[in-house]
Motif scaffolding. Sequence first.
Motif, PDB file in Angstrom:
ATOM      1  N   SER A 125       0.705  12.432 -15.823  1.00 51.99           N
ATOM      2  CA  SER A 125      -0.429  11.697 -16.378  1.00 51.99           C
ATOM      3  C   SER A 125      -0.006  10.330 -16.893  1.00 51.99           C
ATOM      4  O   SER A 125      -0.656   9.307 -16.618  1.00 51.99           O
ATOM      5  N   THR A 165      -1.098   6.705 -15.139  1.00 49.81           N
ATOM      6  CA  THR A 165      -1.860   5.786 -15.994  1.00 49.81           C
ATOM      7  C   THR A 165      -1.189   4.419 -16.050  1.00 49.81           C
ATOM      8  O   THR A 165      -1.853   3.370 -15.946  1.00 49.81           O
ATOM      9  N   GLU A 166       0.140   4.378 -16.194  1.00 50.45           N
ATOM     10  CA  GLU A 166       0.869   3.105 -16.253  1.00 50.45           C
ATOM     11  C   GLU A 166       0.818   2.375 -14.911  1.00 50.45           C
ATOM     12  O   GLU A 166       0.614   1.146 -14.866  1.00 50.45           O
ATOM     13  N   LEU A 215      -1.465   2.484 -12.487  1.00 48.89           N
ATOM     14  CA  LEU A 215      -2.787   1.942 -12.176  1.00 48.89           C
ATOM     15  C   LEU A 215      -3.215   0.865 -13.171  1.00 48.89           C
ATOM     16  O   LEU A 215      -4.121   0.082 -12.884  1.00 48.89           O
ATOM     17  N   ALA A 216      -2.562   0.850 -14.360  1.00 49.61           N
ATOM     18  CA  ALA A 216      -2.921  -0.166 -15.357  1.00 49.61           C
ATOM     19  C   ALA A 216      -2.128  -1.448 -15.159  1.00 49.61           C
ATOM     20  O   ALA A 216      -2.656  -2.553 -15.374  1.00 49.61           O
ATOM     21  N   ASN A 217      -0.863  -1.350 -14.744  1.00 47.68           N
ATOM     22  CA  ASN A 217       0.001  -2.523 -14.699  1.00 47.68           C
ATOM     23  C   ASN A 217       0.618  -2.784 -13.327  1.00 47.68           C
ATOM     24  O   ASN A 217       1.505  -3.634 -13.201  1.00 47.68           O
ATOM     25  N   THR A 251      -0.345  -3.613  -9.083  1.00 50.06           N
ATOM     26  CA  THR A 251      -1.105  -4.704  -8.460  1.00 50.06           C
ATOM     27  C   THR A 251      -2.308  -4.150  -7.700  1.00 50.06           C
ATOM     28  O   THR A 251      -2.168  -3.178  -6.941  1.00 50.06           O
ATOM     29  N   LYS A 255      -9.696   4.215  -8.403  1.00 44.66           N
ATOM     30  CA  LYS A 255      -8.503   3.779  -7.666  1.00 44.66           C
ATOM     31  C   LYS A 255      -7.903   5.021  -7.009  1.00 44.66           C
ATOM     32  O   LYS A 255      -7.132   5.750  -7.623  1.00 44.66           O
ATOM     33  N   ALA A 315       5.363  -5.578 -11.027  1.00 44.48           N
ATOM     34  CA  ALA A 315       4.011  -5.184 -10.650  1.00 44.48           C
ATOM     35  C   ALA A 315       3.811  -5.194  -9.140  1.00 44.48           C
ATOM     36  O   ALA A 315       3.073  -4.358  -8.595  1.00 44.48           O
ATOM     37  N   TYR A 371      -2.268  -0.625  -5.352  1.00 43.85           N
ATOM     38  CA  TYR A 371      -3.312   0.399  -5.326  1.00 43.85           C
ATOM     39  C   TYR A 371      -4.593  -0.175  -4.735  1.00 43.85           C
ATOM     40  O   TYR A 371      -4.808  -1.389  -4.704  1.00 43.85           O
ATOM     41  N   THR A 421      -8.907  -0.013  -4.695  1.00 41.86           N
ATOM     42  CA  THR A 421     -10.011   0.278  -5.607  1.00 41.86           C
ATOM     43  C   THR A 421     -11.325   0.317  -4.826  1.00 41.86           C
ATOM     44  O   THR A 421     -11.593  -0.546  -3.982  1.00 41.86           O
TER      45      THR A 421
END
Length: 618
Positions: free
Chosen positions: A456, A460-461, A463-465, A467, A559, A607, A612, A614
């Motif tokens: 998890s 989370t990291e 998809l957040a940080n 590209t 995503k 990054a 990913y 979207t």
Amino acid sequence: MADTTVTIKSVTDDTITVAGYGVVFGGTDLDGETFGSDTDYMLDLVPQKLVLYDHGQNSEVKHAIIGKISADGITVDDDGIWIEAELSKHAAYVQHIRKLAEKGVLGWSSGSVGHLVSRAGKSIKRWPIIEFSLTPTPAEPRTLGVEVIKSLGEAVAALQGITPVTDPDTDTEQDIDTMDAAQAVDISESSEAETKAETPKDAGPASASAVEAGGDSHTDDIAGSNEDAEGIMSEDVKVAEATEPQNADAGTVEAINKVLKALDNFNERLAKVEDAPANPIPVQTPEPKAPVTIKSLGDSEAKSIAAWYRTGDMGAVKHLQSGDNQITIKASNDTDMNIGTSADGGYAVPTGHYQGIIARMRELALYTRLGVMMIPGKGTTVNVPIDNEADGEFVSTAETTAFDRDTPALGQKQFTLVKYTKTLPLSYELLEDEDSRLMQFVESWVGQGLGRTHNSLMITEALANGTAGLTLDAAAAIGAAEVPELMYKLKGEYADGAAWVMDRTTEGYIRGLTGNNFQFVPTPQGSNAGSQVNTVGRDLFGVSVYNTAYMPDIGAGLKSLLIGNFSFMGLYMAPDLTFLRDPYSLAVNGQVRLHYYTRVDYGVLQAEALQYATHPTA
């Protein structure tokens, strides 16, 4: 100092109240360590403290709880921690322990939790008290009552030097060797008066004589000097007899006789300690009893029939008589024995039980298989320098022209540990009675929970940080050409070692797409590569595929596809997992707590190494 002897204060129909100092301030115990009034005992940590025998080390009593000490049964004074414990008269072995207390061979000893204890050299600074134990061998021998040794040492030369004595005029300790006989007798009398005045909380007289107390730490020294002591006693008697008419008044002679009598009692006390068995609690075995005999027939039908069986007397069963010496008895349970009805036999058939718990499968941590970079370090936060410059090429330079100056631009990624925990309370009864390999199941359950936590945090990291490499054309679909399009958004320098990460349902959707040369279906069609889960050999366009439920499904604004080289993601973790089995904090409720925790932080280091896709919102 007050009398430190353990005494029986009161006895009721249900309880025995035992009082004494559980901790004595100052001095040195048998481990060479010192408790003080400034030691933090954390008395409010466990408000109702348990009472054990010998800290559960006795092979017969084991960890049986023999009593409890409430918060108002604990008092801290200048001498130590005074405790009054209520022992349950109905608990196993308590009557045997009571006899040992009445003989004066028990002292108090406190128990703590090792990882909370703090020491400065031989001085104990923090000692959270969880339980108190009655024991014949306390680490602090003064809980057995060594004030008697001091009194005797003040008057009998053979015991001089065992403990210092206090000068009543100056309130300072001095050695008995520096005092004359008259001073020794005066101090003996004053010490006896002070001891009676200082006994806290009206503890009452000890069940054994107060002069019978002694300390384990002094046993060897005193035993070695018994013969000398007896010899000196005889000399003291002779001196007293010779000097009484000339220069000794009646009070002095009486004081000397009291001290000599006290020494006799002390010798008896010492003999009891020396003769005490190493394991003083006997094994409790039921006493054999005579077989039960029926002395009267009574008036029940069963007894009447039994009497007829034995004697042939029809008097009590005439209502059942159907002929000479014959009776008719109707069945009270007119049925056959079977397993369908519990009372007719079903209770005798054991219920089967499978010795194991069928666990629900959960995904394991992916960070090791994806090659996430482990970040070493010490402390809560670690800063990792990263390259923050896009180019770096060499520049064409003419002869005699200055070289191109190019310095790397650095950035920094900060990793800060976050604690993640789990606590599992288990009752004593469950731990004792379960037959389903519960602990093996709990170990697997905790491990799988830790794996899900890592997955998890990692997703989370990413998809957040990472590209945003591609915006898909549809909110609820993935086009056949979009899969390779996202893959080639990943720069070639990161392609070696890259991996796909997606939910398994998303992978199934993609493998159902059709395109040129079966590009989404394993070739030859029907091979089992697509059925393998997170294993080498299962790929998409030659890139390994891994599944996790923490990747979003196909849906508007989500995503659903991730590809990247995860060696450019960092993991700072310290420690991997810590486990604590806590049998104390919920002991009053009959429970053991299992504590688990880890500290983790994930961070994207580059990054562009993680791409990913979207879905649009509509």
